[in-house]
Design a protein around this motif. Structure first.
Motif, PDB file in Angstrom:
ATOM      1  N   PHE A 109       0.837  -1.195   0.000  1.00 24.98           N
ATOM      2  CA  PHE A 109       0.000   0.000   0.000  1.00 24.98           C
ATOM      3  C   PHE A 109       0.879   1.254   0.000  1.00 24.98           C
ATOM      4  N   VAL A 110       1.908   1.240   0.823  1.00 24.82           N
ATOM      5  CA  VAL A 110       2.840   2.378   0.863  1.00 24.82           C
ATOM      6  C   VAL A 110       3.519   2.534  -0.495  1.00 24.82           C
ATOM      7  N   VAL A 111       3.951   1.432  -1.083  1.00 25.77           N
ATOM      8  CA  VAL A 111       4.588   1.482  -2.404  1.00 25.77           C
ATOM      9  C   VAL A 111       3.605   1.994  -3.448  1.00 25.77           C
ATOM     10  N   SER A 112       2.370   1.542  -3.367  1.00 25.24           N
ATOM     11  CA  SER A 112       1.347   1.964  -4.325  1.00 25.24           C
ATOM     12  C   SER A 112       1.081   3.461  -4.231  1.00 25.24           C
ATOM     13  N   VAL A 113       0.989   3.963  -3.023  1.00 28.34           N
ATOM     14  CA  VAL A 113       0.761   5.403  -2.838  1.00 28.34           C
ATOM     15  C   VAL A 113       1.942   6.201  -3.379  1.00 28.34           C
ATOM     16  N   LEU A 114       3.153   5.749  -3.105  1.00 32.14           N
ATOM     17  CA  LEU A 114       4.336   6.470  -3.582  1.00 32.14           C
ATOM     18  C   LEU A 114       4.467   6.408  -5.104  1.00 32.14           C
ATOM     19  N   THR A 115       4.089   5.283  -5.702  1.00 33.71           N
ATOM     20  CA  THR A 115       4.221   5.183  -7.150  1.00 33.71           C
ATOM     21  C   THR A 115       3.139   5.956  -7.893  1.00 33.71           C
ATOM     22  N   ARG A 116       2.100   6.377  -7.198  1.00 33.92           N
ATOM     23  CA  ARG A 116       1.079   7.213  -7.847  1.00 33.92           C
ATOM     24  C   ARG A 116       1.657   8.571  -8.260  1.00 33.92           C
ATOM     25  N   LEU A 117       2.806   8.909  -7.715  1.00 36.63           N
ATOM     26  CA  LEU A 117       3.476  10.151  -8.092  1.00 36.63           C
ATOM     27  C   LEU A 117       4.146  10.027  -9.456  1.00 36.63           C
ATOM     28  N   LEU A 118       4.356   8.805  -9.918  1.00 40.83           N
ATOM     29  CA  LEU A 118       4.990   8.573 -11.218  1.00 40.83           C
ATOM     30  C   LEU A 118       3.934   8.527 -12.323  1.00 40.83           C
ATOM     31  N   PRO A 119       4.338   8.768 -13.562  1.00 42.46           N
ATOM     32  CA  PRO A 119       3.399   8.562 -14.670  1.00 42.46           C
ATOM     33  C   PRO A 119       2.994   7.086 -14.751  1.00 42.46           C
ATOM     34  N   ARG A 120       1.799   6.816 -15.263  1.00 42.42           N
ATOM     35  CA  ARG A 120       1.263   5.448 -15.295  1.00 42.42           C
ATOM     36  C   ARG A 120       2.187   4.476 -16.040  1.00 42.42           C
ATOM     37  N   ALA A 121       2.849   4.937 -17.071  1.00 38.21           N
ATOM     38  CA  ALA A 121       3.737   4.063 -17.844  1.00 38.21           C
ATOM     39  C   ALA A 121       4.950   3.606 -17.029  1.00 38.21           C
ATOM     40  N   LEU A 122       5.319   4.353 -16.008  1.00 36.10           N
ATOM     41  CA  LEU A 122       6.492   4.008 -15.204  1.00 36.10           C
ATOM     42  C   LEU A 122       6.148   3.278 -13.913  1.00 36.10           C
ATOM     43  N   ARG A 123       4.893   3.060 -13.627  1.00 39.35           N
ATOM     44  CA  ARG A 123       4.504   2.368 -12.396  1.00 39.35           C
ATOM     45  C   ARG A 123       4.781   0.875 -12.540  1.00 39.35           C
ATOM     46  N   PRO A 124       5.436   0.296 -11.546  1.00 40.71           N
ATOM     47  CA  PRO A 124       5.815  -1.121 -11.678  1.00 40.71           C
ATOM     48  C   PRO A 124       4.633  -2.090 -11.615  1.00 40.71           C
ATOM     49  N   PHE A 125       3.572  -1.780 -10.874  1.00 39.52           N
ATOM     50  CA  PHE A 125       2.476  -2.727 -10.692  1.00 39.52           C
ATOM     51  C   PHE A 125       1.253  -2.384 -11.519  1.00 39.52           C
ATOM     52  N   ALA A 126       1.181  -1.196 -12.068  1.00 45.14           N
ATOM     53  CA  ALA A 126      -0.008  -0.776 -12.805  1.00 45.14           C
ATOM     54  C   ALA A 126      -0.077  -1.415 -14.195  1.00 45.14           C
ATOM     55  N   ALA A 127       1.026  -1.893 -14.708  1.00 44.44           N
ATOM     56  CA  ALA A 127       1.030  -2.466 -16.059  1.00 44.44           C
ATOM     57  C   ALA A 127       0.171  -3.722 -16.142  1.00 44.44           C
ATOM     58  N   SER A 128       0.116  -4.501 -15.072  1.00 44.65           N
ATOM     59  CA  SER A 128      -0.665  -5.740 -15.110  1.00 44.65           C
ATOM     60  C   SER A 128      -2.142  -5.527 -14.775  1.00 44.65           C
ATOM     61  N   ALA A 129      -2.488  -4.327 -14.334  1.00 43.27           N
ATOM     62  CA  ALA A 129      -3.892  -4.043 -14.008  1.00 43.27           C
ATOM     63  C   ALA A 129      -4.655  -3.724 -15.291  1.00 43.27           C
ATOM     64  N   ARG A 130      -5.832  -4.308 -15.423  1.00 44.68           N
ATOM     65  CA  ARG A 130      -6.626  -4.088 -16.625  1.00 44.68           C
ATOM     66  C   ARG A 130      -7.520  -2.864 -16.506  1.00 44.68           C
ATOM     67  N   LYS A 131      -7.802  -2.470 -15.300  1.00 46.04           N
ATOM     68  CA  LYS A 131      -8.680  -1.325 -15.092  1.00 46.04           C
ATOM     69  C   LYS A 131      -8.057  -0.409 -14.056  1.00 46.04           C
ATOM     70  N   ARG A 132      -8.631   0.754 -13.956  1.00 43.70           N
ATOM     71  CA  ARG A 132      -8.154   1.686 -12.935  1.00 43.70           C
ATOM     72  C   ARG A 132      -8.625   1.190 -11.568  1.00 43.70           C
ATOM     73  N   GLU A 133      -7.714   1.136 -10.612  1.00 50.90           N
ATOM     74  CA  GLU A 133      -8.067   0.623  -9.297  1.00 50.90           C
ATOM     75  C   GLU A 133      -7.480   1.510  -8.207  1.00 50.90           C
ATOM     76  N   SER A 134      -8.023   1.395  -7.022  1.00 48.33           N
ATOM     77  CA  SER A 134      -7.551   2.196  -5.902  1.00 48.33           C
ATOM     78  C   SER A 134      -6.192   1.679  -5.428  1.00 48.33           C
ATOM     79  N   CYS A 135      -5.553   2.458  -4.580  1.00 52.41           N
ATOM     80  CA  CYS A 135      -4.250   2.052  -4.042  1.00 52.41           C
ATOM     81  C   CYS A 135      -4.383   0.767  -3.224  1.00 52.41           C
ATOM     82  N   PHE A 136      -5.465   0.668  -2.453  1.00 50.66           N
ATOM     83  CA  PHE A 136      -5.666  -0.532  -1.640  1.00 50.66           C
ATOM     84  C   PHE A 136      -5.903  -1.760  -2.512  1.00 50.66           C
TER      85      PHE A 136
END
Length: 78
Positions: free
Chosen positions: A34-61
Motif C-alpha cells: 500500500f505504501v509502495v502503491s501510494v508512492l508510485t502514484r506520483l509517477l506517470p502510469r507508464a512508469l509504475r511497476p504494478f499498474a502495467a498488469s492491471a486491466r482497469k483503474r483501481e484504488s491504491c488498496f
C-alpha cells in the motif's frame, strides 16, 4: 493414551494457527505494498511497476491487495 477427540482438537488448533499466520502475513504484505502503491502514484502510469498488469483503474488498496496476493505464494516456496 491419545484419544481420537484429542487428535481432532490438535488439528483444529494447527489450522487456526495457520489461518492467523496467513492473515498476519497478508496484512503485512498489503500494508507494505500500500505504501509502495501510494508512492508510485506520483509517477506517470507508464512508469509504475504494478499498474502495467492491471486491466482497469483501481484504488491504491486494491492494487496493494492484488500484488500481495500474487507475491505471497512465493514466500512458501523457500
Amino acid at each position: 493414551m491419545l484419544k481420537a477427540g484429542e487428535l481432532n482438537v490438535g488439528a483444529q488448533q494447527v489450522r487456526q494457527t495457520d489461518k492467523r499466520s496467513y492473515r498476519l502475513l497478508l496484512a503485512m504484505a498489503v500494508s507494505c505494498f500500500f505504501v509502495v502503491s501510494v508512492l508510485t502514484r506520483l509517477l506517470p502510469r507508464a512508469l509504475r511497476p504494478f499498474a502495467a498488469s492491471a486491466r482497469k483503474r483501481e484504488s491504491c488498496f486494491e492494487e496493494a491487495r492484488r500484488v500481495a496476493l500474487a507475491v505471497i505464494p512465493y514466500a512458501f516456496e523457500w
